[in-house]
Design an enzyme around this catalytic site. Structure first.
Site, PDB file in Angstrom:
ATOM      1  CG  HIS A 144      -1.700   1.210   1.459  1.00 23.27           C
ATOM      2  ND1 HIS A 144      -3.030   1.308   1.109  1.00 23.27           N
ATOM      3  CD2 HIS A 144      -1.364   2.412   1.981  1.00 23.27           C
ATOM      4  CE1 HIS A 144      -3.474   2.531   1.415  1.00 23.27           C
ATOM      5  NE2 HIS A 144      -2.482   3.208   1.959  1.00 23.27           N
ATOM      6  CD  GLU A 145       1.898   3.617   3.604  1.00 23.56           C
ATOM      7  OE1 GLU A 145       2.305   4.714   3.184  1.00 23.56           O
ATOM      8  OE2 GLU A 145       0.771   3.453   4.095  1.00 23.56           O
ATOM      9  CG  HIS A 148       0.398   6.185  -0.793  1.00 27.47           C
ATOM     10  ND1 HIS A 148      -0.759   6.749  -1.277  1.00 27.47           N
ATOM     11  CD2 HIS A 148       0.062   5.613   0.405  1.00 27.47           C
ATOM     12  CE1 HIS A 148      -1.757   6.532  -0.429  1.00 27.47           C
ATOM     13  NE2 HIS A 148      -1.290   5.830   0.589  1.00 27.47           N
ATOM     14  CD  GLU A 202      -4.859   6.358   2.319  1.00 22.62           C
ATOM     15  OE1 GLU A 202      -4.791   5.130   2.508  1.00 22.62           O
ATOM     16  OE2 GLU A 202      -3.913   7.114   2.570  1.00 22.62           O
TER      17      GLU A 202
END
Length: 285
Positions: A144-145, A148, A202
Site C-alpha cells: 500500500h505504501e 503511494h 487511499e
C-alpha cells in the site's frame, strides 16, 4: 498602480493556470485497472531529491534517539518482504525496480508506516507489535505504501501546494506580506507527515497494494485482516495510520473484491516464486 499589480499578477498566474490544464497518467493500469489523470507541476527529480534529504534527516534523528533499526531480526524480515515486492513494481512503472529502495525500522509506539518518493520506506515497531502482523499483513501494508510512491501521490499533493503557493505569492504582491518558501525537502516532509492523502489516493494504494502483494506471493486477503484489526483500534479515535481514511465496511468490501481479482496471481506466484531484489542494507546516515 492598480493596473501594474493586475498585469504582474496575471504574469504569475496565467502560466500556472495553463499548466494546471496539463495532466498525466504516471503508472500503467495493472490488473486492478488504475486509471486517472494527475496534475503534476513539481518535477519527479525534484521530489526524489527532496525525499533523499528528508529521509536522511528522519534516519539521523532516529539514530540520535537510539531508535533506528534496534531489532535486527525484525529489520531483516521487513527487508526480505520488500525484496519480493520491489520486482513487482514493474507492473506499474518500468523504472521502479531500479529505484534506490531502502527499508528501515523506527522504534516508536506509533501505528505507522510510509514510503517517500523514490522508494524510501519506514516501518514503526508500534504497528508491527500492536497488530501482531504476519508476513502477509506486512506485505499488504508495505505494498500500500509503495503504491503511494509509484503513483506519485506526494508529487501530486506537492503540485497542489504549488498552486496554493502561487496564490500566496500573488497575494503578497498586493499586501506586501511574504508567504513561506517551500523547498523540495519541506514538500516531501509535508506530504509524508502533514498533508493527508485523499480518499482517491487511499483507494488507489489499496488496490495497487493487493496486486503487488499477490504477485510477490503474499496472500492478498491479508489486507482485509489488517484493516479489520485497525478498525477495532479506531472505534474512538483512529490511529495516525488511519487518520484520513478510517477502516470501514466500504473499504473492507473493496479490498475483498480486489483481493479476489488478483488471487490467481497469488496462486501463480506460490507455484513459481519470483526472484527477489537486493534492498539497500546499510543506509544509515
Amino acid at each position: 498602480m492598480k493596473k501594474r499589480y493586475f498585469w504582474t499578477i496575471s504574469l504569475l498566474i496565467l502560466p500556472l493556470l495553463a499548466l494546471i490544464g496539463c495532466s498525466a497518467q504516471t503508472t500503467k493500469q495493472g490488473s486492478v485497472g488504475i486509471e486517472r489523470q494527475q496534475m503534476l507541476l513539481v518535477s519527479e527529480q525534484e521530489m526524489q531529491q527532496g525525499a533523499d534529504q528528508a529521509y536522511r534527516e528522519v534516519l539521523a534523528e532516529a539514530e540520535k534517539n537510539h531508535a533506528l533499526n534496534t531489532d535486527p531480526k525484525e529489520l531483516k524480515r521487513l527487508r526480505t518482504i520488500a525484496s519480493r515486492l520491489v520486482p513487482q513494481t514493474k507492473i506499474y512503472r518500468e523504472d521502479a525496480p531500479d529505484w534506490q529502495w531502502e527499508v528501515n525500522l523506527l522504534k516508536s509506539d506509533e501505528l505507522n508506516a510510509w514510503c517517500m518518493p523514490g522508494g524510501k520506506i519506514a516501518f514503526y515497531t508500534g504497528i508491527i507489535d500492536t497488530l501482531q502482523l504476519t508476513d502477509d499483513e506486512i506485505a499488504a501494508i508495505m505494498g500500500h505504501e509503495m503504491a503511494h510512491a509509484l503513483r506519485e501521490h506526494s508529487r501530486e499533493r506537492a503540485s497542489q501546494q504549488m498552486v496554493s503557493q502561487a496564490g500566496l505569492t500573488a497575494l503578497s504582491i498586493l499586501t506586501g506580506i511574504q508567504g513561506p518558501a517551500l523547498d523540495a525537502s519541506n514538500l516531501v516532509m509535508q506530504t509524508t507527515f502533514l498533508l493527508p492523502n485523499s480518499r482517491t489516493h487511499e483507494t488507489e494504494a489499496d488496490r495497487m497494494g493487493v496486486e503487488l502483494a499477490a504477485r510477490a506471493g503474499y496472500d492478498p486477503y491479508a489486507a482485509v485482516s489488517v484493516w479489520e484489526k485497525m478498525g477495532k483500534l479506531s472505534k474512538d479515535a483512529p490511529p495516525e495510520f488511519l487518520s484520513t481514511h478510517p477502516s470501514n465496511a466500504t473499504r473492507v468490501d473493496d479490498l475483498k473484491k480486489y483481493a479476489a481479482m488478483v488471487e490467481p496471481l497469488y496462486q501463480q506466484a506460490k507455484k513459481n516464486p519470483p526472484k527477489p531484489a537486493k534492498i539497500v542494507s546499510q543506509p544509515n546516515p
